[in-house]
Design an enzyme around this catalytic site. Structure first.
Site, PDB file in Angstrom:
ATOM      1  N   ASP A  21      51.498  39.647 117.893  1.00 32.02           N
ATOM      2  CA  ASP A  21      52.236  38.401 118.106  1.00 32.02           C
ATOM      3  C   ASP A  21      53.645  38.482 117.514  1.00 32.02           C
ATOM      4  O   ASP A  21      53.871  39.169 116.519  1.00 32.02           O
ATOM      5  CB  ASP A  21      51.448  37.249 117.455  1.00 32.02           C
ATOM      6  CG  ASP A  21      51.901  35.890 117.960  1.00 32.02           C
ATOM      7  OD1 ASP A  21      52.559  35.833 119.021  1.00 32.02           O
ATOM      8  OD2 ASP A  21      51.602  34.877 117.293  1.00 32.02           O
ATOM      9  N   ASN A  69      47.926  32.461 128.158  1.00 34.42           N
ATOM     10  CA  ASN A  69      49.285  32.959 128.440  1.00 34.42           C
ATOM     11  C   ASN A  69      49.681  32.783 129.915  1.00 34.42           C
ATOM     12  O   ASN A  69      50.870  32.843 130.254  1.00 34.42           O
ATOM     13  CB  ASN A  69      49.438  34.434 128.036  1.00 34.42           C
ATOM     14  CG  ASN A  69      49.457  34.661 126.532  1.00 34.42           C
ATOM     15  OD1 ASN A  69      49.005  35.695 126.036  1.00 34.42           O
ATOM     16  ND2 ASN A  69      49.989  33.701 125.782  1.00 34.42           N
TER      17      ASN A  69
HETATM   18  C1  IPE Z   1      47.968  35.251 121.204  1.00 31.07           C
HETATM   19  O1  IPE Z   1      49.316  35.032 121.037  1.00 31.07           O
HETATM   20  C2  IPE Z   1      47.735  36.045 122.430  1.00 31.07           C
HETATM   21  C3  IPE Z   1      48.234  37.413 122.406  1.00 31.07           C
HETATM   22  C4  IPE Z   1      48.731  38.040 121.385  1.00 31.07           C
HETATM   23  C5  IPE Z   1      48.104  38.126 123.644  1.00 31.07           C
HETATM   24  P1  IPE Z   1      49.988  33.646 121.481  1.00 31.07           P
HETATM   25  O2  IPE Z   1      51.403  33.714 121.047  1.00 31.07           O
HETATM   26  O3  IPE Z   1      49.732  33.391 122.901  1.00 31.07           O
HETATM   27  O4  IPE Z   1      49.163  32.618 120.605  1.00 31.07           O
HETATM   28  P2  IPE Z   1      49.488  31.114 120.190  1.00 31.07           P
HETATM   29  O5  IPE Z   1      49.765  30.360 121.451  1.00 31.07           O
HETATM   30  O6  IPE Z   1      50.689  31.135 119.302  1.00 31.07           O
HETATM   31  O7  IPE Z   1      48.276  30.666 119.464  1.00 31.07           O
HETATM   32  C1  IPE Z   2      53.062  38.250 121.704  1.00 29.36           C
HETATM   33  O1  IPE Z   2      54.325  37.753 121.441  1.00 29.36           O
HETATM   34  C2  IPE Z   2      52.913  38.788 123.119  1.00 29.36           C
HETATM   35  C3  IPE Z   2      52.099  37.945 124.014  1.00 29.36           C
HETATM   36  C4  IPE Z   2      51.456  36.874 123.689  1.00 29.36           C
HETATM   37  C5  IPE Z   2      52.035  38.353 125.385  1.00 29.36           C
HETATM   38  P1  IPE Z   2      54.753  36.290 121.875  1.00 29.36           P
HETATM   39  O2  IPE Z   2      55.309  36.371 123.242  1.00 29.36           O
HETATM   40  O3  IPE Z   2      53.665  35.329 121.676  1.00 29.36           O
HETATM   41  O4  IPE Z   2      55.924  36.013 120.845  1.00 29.36           O
HETATM   42  P2  IPE Z   2      56.174  34.679 120.006  1.00 29.36           P
HETATM   43  O5  IPE Z   2      54.878  34.343 119.328  1.00 29.36           O
HETATM   44  O6  IPE Z   2      56.596  33.635 120.967  1.00 29.36           O
HETATM   45  O7  IPE Z   2      57.233  35.053 119.018  1.00 29.36           O
HETATM   46 MG    MG Z   3      53.040  34.214 120.137  1.00 29.47          MG
END
Ligand code: IPE
Ligand code: IPE
Ligand code: MG
Length: 247
Positions: A21, A69
């Protein structure tokens, strides 16, 4: 590269799961588009996979795309899917060179056709590898997985294949996408968020949780090693008391 000598090779977790993340925030901090962060995240994936395999970890599961997502802006979803196809295509050779088997869990049929094709080819091309299994969680969510499991179990009961009284934890295990994979002993989440976000809820019942503020694109082998060292310093009691565990 040599593995940190503070790591006890005899006390390695068999399965490490990672919630990758912070790509978006990493990009934002640099005044770039979120996609830039996703692209940079690939290097962290490569480094983590290599480090885990060198260390002797048998299973590494990476949360790459959740069911939730799909609610992101379509442009970002498209960019992530394109990146996925490109990365899988590019990295298959490295996986084979390192004797790593690719696996995927999730609602894979919801992925774009091109993604699924690339993914299935890479899974097929690496199926004979034995050093480590790398599982990508794609269009995955734990509640989705559990609902699917409940449906299948219900059908099996209805059609007489399964007796209600014989349903136990192992029957549930057998109906999850992680069939055949041991439960993770360690779950790592980057980016400072301290939540599970619908990842492996059943399987992490007794996992040790490790949170780091590092954003995913900055995560490297030293961070992975630090998580393993932290894990090895913990006492896993499984409901017992300390004296029983140390005896
Ligand atoms: C969790 O990350 C899913 C992945 C790392 C693929 P998100 O960024 O989607 O999670 P939330 O929404 O902050 O909980
Ligand atoms: C994790 O990074 C990747 C996926 C969930 C696909 P994020 O895209 O959630 O990045 P932040 O949490 O918005 O910084
Ligand atoms: Mg994230």
């Amino acid at each position: 590269m040599a593995i940190d000598n503070r790591i006890d090779q005899k006390k390695l977790p068999k399965h490490v799961a990672v919630i990758m993340d912070g790509n978006g925030r990493w990009a934002k901090q640099r005044g770039k588009l979120r996609t830039f962060g996703h692209n940079k995240g690939v290097k962290a994936v490569r480094e983590t996979v290599e480090c885990a395999a060198e260390m002797g970890i048998e299973h590494l599961t990476l949360y790459a795309f959740s069911t939730e997502n799909w609610n992101r802006p379509q442009r970002e979803i498209n960019a992530l899917m394109t990146l996925l196809v490109k990365t899988i295509n590019k990295e298959t050779k490295t996986l084979n060179d390192n004797n790593i088997r690719l696996n995927a869990i999730g609602d894979l049929k919801s992925l774009p056709k091109s993604c699924l094709k690339e993914l299935n080819e890479a899974i097929e091309n690496t199926k004979g590898n034995t050093r480590m299994t790398l599982t990508l969680a794609l269009s995955y969510s734990s509640r989705w997985e559990l609902v699917e499991a409940v449906k299948t179990i219900a059908i099996n009961v209805k059609t007489g294949k399964l007796d209600v009284d014989s349903i136990d934890e192992s029957v549930v295990d057998d109906h999850l996408c992680t069939l055949g994979i041991p439960d993770p002993e360690l779950l790592i989440r980057t980016s400072g968020e301290q939540r599970i976000s619908n990842f492996l809820l059943w399987q992490i019942a007794y996992a040790e949780l490790y949170f780091t503020d590092k954003l995913w694109p900055d995560f490297d082998r030293h961070d992975f090693e630090a998580a393993i060292i932290d894990y090895q310093g913990r006492e896993r009691r499984f409901g017992k008391i300390s004296e029983q565990v140390s005896a």
